[in-house]
Enzyme design. Sequence first.
Site, short mmCIF file in Angstrom:
data_model
loop_
_atom_site.label_atom_id
_atom_site.label_comp_id
_atom_site.label_asym_id
_atom_site.label_seq_id
_atom_site.Cartn_x
_atom_site.Cartn_y
_atom_site.Cartn_z
N GLU A 85 10.06 17.13 14.40
CA GLU A 85 10.44 16.98 12.99
C GLU A 85 9.57 17.90 12.13
O GLU A 85 8.35 17.86 12.20
CB GLU A 85 10.25 15.53 12.55
CG GLU A 85 10.79 15.27 11.16
CD GLU A 85 10.65 13.82 10.75
OE1 GLU A 85 9.58 13.24 10.97
OE2 GLU A 85 11.63 13.28 10.21
N CYS A 109 13.82 11.48 6.10
CA CYS A 109 13.86 11.24 7.55
C CYS A 109 15.31 11.31 8.05
O CYS A 109 15.55 11.50 9.23
CB CYS A 109 13.19 9.94 7.91
SG CYS A 109 13.70 8.57 6.89
N GLU A 112 9.88 2.45 10.64
CA GLU A 112 10.86 3.51 10.43
C GLU A 112 10.09 4.82 10.48
O GLU A 112 9.15 4.99 9.70
CB GLU A 112 11.57 3.37 9.07
CG GLU A 112 12.52 2.21 8.96
CD GLU A 112 13.66 2.24 9.95
OE1 GLU A 112 13.96 3.30 10.51
OE2 GLU A 112 14.24 1.16 10.17
N LYS A 160 0.85 -1.19 0.00
CA LYS A 160 0.00 0.00 0.00
C LYS A 160 0.88 1.24 0.00
O LYS A 160 1.47 1.61 1.02
CB LYS A 160 -0.92 0.04 1.23
CG LYS A 160 -2.02 1.07 1.03
CD LYS A 160 -2.42 1.81 2.28
CE LYS A 160 -1.64 3.02 2.62
NZ LYS A 160 -1.71 4.17 1.70
P1 ADP Z 1 2.65 11.37 6.40
O1 ADP Z 1 2.17 12.29 7.48
O2 ADP Z 1 4.01 11.63 5.96
O3 ADP Z 1 1.68 11.16 5.30
P2 ADP Z 1 1.75 8.91 7.59
O4 ADP Z 1 2.38 8.17 8.72
O5 ADP Z 1 0.41 9.49 7.79
O6 ADP Z 1 2.82 9.97 7.14
O7 ADP Z 1 1.68 7.99 6.31
C1 ADP Z 1 2.59 6.95 6.01
C2 ADP Z 1 1.82 5.77 5.41
O8 ADP Z 1 0.93 5.28 6.41
C3 ADP Z 1 0.94 6.15 4.22
O9 ADP Z 1 0.97 5.10 3.27
C4 ADP Z 1 -0.43 6.27 4.84
O10 ADP Z 1 -1.47 6.03 3.93
C5 ADP Z 1 -0.38 5.18 5.89
N1 ADP Z 1 -1.36 5.33 6.98
C6 ADP Z 1 -1.91 6.47 7.44
N2 ADP Z 1 -2.79 6.22 8.42
C7 ADP Z 1 -2.81 4.88 8.61
C8 ADP Z 1 -3.50 3.99 9.49
N3 ADP Z 1 -4.38 4.42 10.36
N4 ADP Z 1 -3.25 2.67 9.38
C9 ADP Z 1 -2.34 2.21 8.48
N5 ADP Z 1 -1.67 2.99 7.64
C10 ADP Z 1 -1.87 4.30 7.67
#
Ligand code: ADP
Length: 481
Positions: A380, A281, A247, A170
């Site tokens: 960050e 990062c 990470e 994903k």
């Molecule tokens: P950013 O703020 O940089 O977008 P995120 O941690 O929100 O970082 O996103 C990193 C990845 O985690 C993306 O692929 C996002 O779709 C996914 N993601 C966001 N929310 C969830 C969740 N509740 N469960 C699983 N994956 C998630």
Amino acid sequence: MTLNFIAGEWTTAADAVPNVNPSDTNDILGDYAHASLLDTERAIDAASRAFRNWSRSSIQTRHDCLNAIATEILSRKEELGRLLSREEGKTLLEGIGEVTRAGQIFQFFAGECVRVAGEKVPSVRPGVEVEITREPLGVIGLITPWNFPIAIPAWKIAPALAYGNTVLFKPAELVPGSAHKLAEIIARSGVPSGVFNLVMGRGSIIGEAMLKSSKIAAISFTGSVATGKHVAQACTASDPMKKVQLEMGGKNPMVVLDDAEIDVAVECAVNSSFFSTGQRCTASSRLIVTDGIRDAFVAAMTKRMTSLVVDDACKAGTNIGPVVDQRQLDQDLRYIRLGQDEGARLVSGGELLKRDTPGFYLSPALFTEVDNRMRIAREEIFGPVAMVIRAKNYEEALEIANDTPFGLSSGICTTSLKHASHFKRNAQAGMIMVNLPTAGVDYHVPFGGTKGSSYGPREQGRYAAEFYTTVKTSYSFEGTG
Ligand code: ADP
């Protein structure tokens, strides 16, 4: 409209979202499918069914698939790099570099397929032999961020497949284009149906379904700290519990000592802080500079910063592309204002820029008069924002460097062997850089951090096996004769 790749077939989705170029918001790369919950479940089922055969496939088969993926990625690096830069906003040079890296990673793990070894050791009991072998885990869910749209997926997908696991990938919502191209290449490589599945869309829908599924054995996640913590909690709350690798963020220090070569220090700082628009990062935002070199360093930095060209990522001569989207730009601007409110001095940049096309252009920002306790020094930002923090001497610089909730990468610029060696032993981070930028790593060695930056085994190189395999210990009585 682009499609999801599920059970060996390209499948349409009910929903699609436009993929916007951050260098030119009038440029839409296409409409990209958003998978539904049902699509996600079908992909998980397909990966689960495909596991038995793939986990028993010959290591030559796996090698050949990964090698085919590597070869195609490398042969198309200019085209894929341009797409990456157009959708994410890093410069063309960086985009092509990242695609090359993805190809090298698949090449490396193609080789690892045929190098998986076990151990046979004597038992403490007479006549008994012990074997230690590595086995795949099952279906692995890979959740990736937008800042490395092809390299991070590559460094998760390649070891997952190499060691005999099946995959549900994903990608981040902002970068489906690179993910789709990678999936097309994997689909053509000879990997059997169901072994690799792409489901694009929202973390809150697809990601959540992955975290809850009892058919997924492990999750490898790269992203924000808040989501990472949630991922870990959900993985241990699910039945059965999932193996998890995270990470997350960084607030990486770069120490500059009085005896540093100033040109080296400035190039390291500019690269670490501003290249890839500071959206790494491993970027360094805290430049911890000792008193004797501080004024000369700030002068050289601000001079160098005026020569950095911020423009369309795909234009020749651009050093820094746009910020990835409006949300990230708002966050960067909020932190720049916060820094000023906290009493830091903005000595360069931090301004919105107008270019030929409408995009999220921000000039690289440098703060001085920063105290390490300020929020801008602790949280960050993930943008082209750096700050100079004063230190009396090496000892104080090291203390400030380590005074952070994170521990991904930590750098020092010095010509002193004594200080460099001491720093390598005492800096609290997973990766230490001496006279090098804090960002920019090799693909054949471990990547990861300590403290709040990472959780679980390291990624990349041979250490990836720690996460993508489980260890089996077999005992057999072979006789005392
Ligand atoms: P950013 O703020 O940089 O977008 P995120 O941690 O929100 O970082 O996103 C990193 C990845 O985690 C993306 O692929 C996002 O779709 C996914 N993601 C966001 N929310 C969830 C969740 N509740 N469960 C699983 N994956 C998630």
